[in-house]
Design a protein around this motif. Structure first.
Motif, PDB file in Angstrom:
ATOM      1  N   LEU A  72     101.503 -25.721  45.286  1.00  9.10           N
ATOM      2  CA  LEU A  72     101.254 -27.158  45.210  1.00  9.10           C
ATOM      3  C   LEU A  72     101.085 -27.781  46.596  1.00  9.10           C
ATOM      4  N   GLY A  73     101.878 -27.381  47.572  1.00  6.95           N
ATOM      5  CA  GLY A  73     101.812 -27.958  48.915  1.00  6.95           C
ATOM      6  C   GLY A  73     100.456 -27.765  49.563  1.00  6.95           C
ATOM      7  N   SER A  74      99.890 -26.589  49.440  1.00  6.57           N
ATOM      8  CA  SER A  74      98.582 -26.347  50.046  1.00  6.57           C
ATOM      9  C   SER A  74      97.498 -27.122  49.310  1.00  6.57           C
ATOM     10  N   GLN A  75      97.672 -27.296  48.000  1.00 11.68           N
ATOM     11  CA  GLN A  75      96.697 -28.072  47.234  1.00 11.68           C
ATOM     12  C   GLN A  75      96.727 -29.542  47.660  1.00 11.68           C
ATOM     13  N   VAL A  76      97.915 -30.086  47.865  1.00 14.90           N
ATOM     14  CA  VAL A  76      98.047 -31.471  48.311  1.00 14.90           C
ATOM     15  C   VAL A  76      97.454 -31.617  49.707  1.00 14.90           C
ATOM     16  N   GLN A  77      97.749 -30.676  50.598  1.00 18.47           N
ATOM     17  CA  GLN A  77      97.210 -30.719  51.953  1.00 18.47           C
ATOM     18  C   GLN A  77      95.687 -30.652  51.929  1.00 18.47           C
ATOM     19  N   LEU A  78      95.135 -29.800  51.060  1.00 18.13           N
ATOM     20  CA  LEU A  78      93.686 -29.684  50.945  1.00 18.13           C
ATOM     21  C   LEU A  78      93.089 -30.996  50.450  1.00 18.13           C
ATOM     22  N   ASN A  79      93.730 -31.625  49.457  1.00 19.29           N
ATOM     23  CA  ASN A  79      93.238 -32.896  48.942  1.00 19.29           C
ATOM     24  C   ASN A  79      93.292 -33.993  50.002  1.00 19.29           C
ATOM     25  N   VAL A  80      94.349 -34.019  50.798  1.00 20.73           N
ATOM     26  CA  VAL A  80      94.471 -35.018  51.857  1.00 20.73           C
ATOM     27  C   VAL A  80      93.398 -34.792  52.920  1.00 20.73           C
ATOM     28  N   GLU A  81      93.145 -33.546  53.271  1.00 21.14           N
ATOM     29  CA  GLU A  81      92.115 -33.261  54.276  1.00 21.14           C
ATOM     30  C   GLU A  81      90.732 -33.664  53.773  1.00 21.14           C
ATOM     31  N   VAL A  82      90.452 -33.380  52.503  1.00 17.62           N
ATOM     32  CA  VAL A  82      89.160 -33.760  51.928  1.00 17.62           C
ATOM     33  C   VAL A  82      89.038 -35.277  51.895  1.00 17.62           C
ATOM     34  N   LEU A  83      90.111 -35.955  51.537  1.00 16.79           N
ATOM     35  CA  LEU A  83      90.116 -37.412  51.502  1.00 16.79           C
ATOM     36  C   LEU A  83      89.898 -37.990  52.899  1.00 16.79           C
ATOM     37  N   CYS A  84      90.566 -37.433  53.892  1.00 18.65           N
ATOM     38  CA  CYS A  84      90.401 -37.898  55.273  1.00 18.65           C
ATOM     39  C   CYS A  84      88.967 -37.697  55.756  1.00 18.65           C
ATOM     40  N   GLN A  85      88.383 -36.562  55.416  1.00 18.22           N
ATOM     41  CA  GLN A  85      86.997 -36.306  55.815  1.00 18.22           C
ATOM     42  C   GLN A  85      86.046 -37.286  55.151  1.00 18.22           C
ATOM     43  N   GLU A  86      86.289 -37.557  53.877  1.00 19.19           N
ATOM     44  CA  GLU A  86      85.449 -38.493  53.141  1.00 19.19           C
ATOM     45  C   GLU A  86      85.561 -39.906  53.710  1.00 19.19           C
ATOM     46  N   LEU A  87      86.780 -40.331  54.010  1.00 16.51           N
ATOM     47  CA  LEU A  87      86.983 -41.663  54.592  1.00 16.51           C
ATOM     48  C   LEU A  87      86.359 -41.768  55.977  1.00 16.51           C
ATOM     49  N   THR A  88      86.486 -40.727  56.767  1.00 15.56           N
ATOM     50  CA  THR A  88      85.885 -40.728  58.098  1.00 15.56           C
ATOM     51  C   THR A  88      84.366 -40.828  58.003  1.00 15.56           C
ATOM     52  N   ALA A  89      83.773 -40.103  57.065  1.00 20.58           N
ATOM     53  CA  ALA A  89      82.321 -40.169  56.876  1.00 20.58           C
ATOM     54  C   ALA A  89      81.895 -41.570  56.452  1.00 20.58           C
ATOM     55  N   ASN A  90      82.671 -42.190  55.566  1.00 17.11           N
ATOM     56  CA  ASN A  90      82.345 -43.551  55.129  1.00 17.11           C
ATOM     57  C   ASN A  90      82.473 -44.552  56.267  1.00 17.11           C
TER      58      ASN A  90
END
Length: 96
Positions: A72-90
């Motif tokens: 679960l921890g790695s899945q949450v970290q992966l989701n946060v990283e994807v979210l951060c990348q998406e927000l940065t792109a926006n």
């Protein structure tokens, strides 16, 4: 006859001038509103960038302090990283 023509032309020019004056005032107000909204949007973008930076630092700190199981921890970290990348792109799109 000539004085009537002059009076009508003067009246027409006066009406045109006042109409033009009203149009210019309207455009000046619109431009001012656009400038103010641009500054407000820039302020909001800066706030969001700061919040994203603090969120990223909190997640990084939390991730370094806690050794989570790889499920679960790695899945949450992966989701946060994807979210951060998406927000940065926006944010980059908004800045352009």
């Amino acid at each position: 006859g000539q004085s009537e023509t002059t009076g009508v032309l003067h009246k027409f020019k006066s009406q045109t001038c006042t109409t033009l004056h009203h149009i210019l005032i309207f455009y000046a107000i619109v431009v001012c509103a656009l400038i103010i909204s641009t500054f407000y949007m820039r302020y909001r973008i800066n706030n969001l960038e700061e919040r994203l930076g603090s969120l990223t630092s909190i997640v990084d700190t939390h991730h370094q302090e806690q050794t989570a199981p790889s499920g679960l921890g790695s899945q949450v970290q992966l989701n946060v990283e994807v979210l951060c990348q998406e927000l940065t792109a926006n944010i980059m799109k908004l800045e352009k």
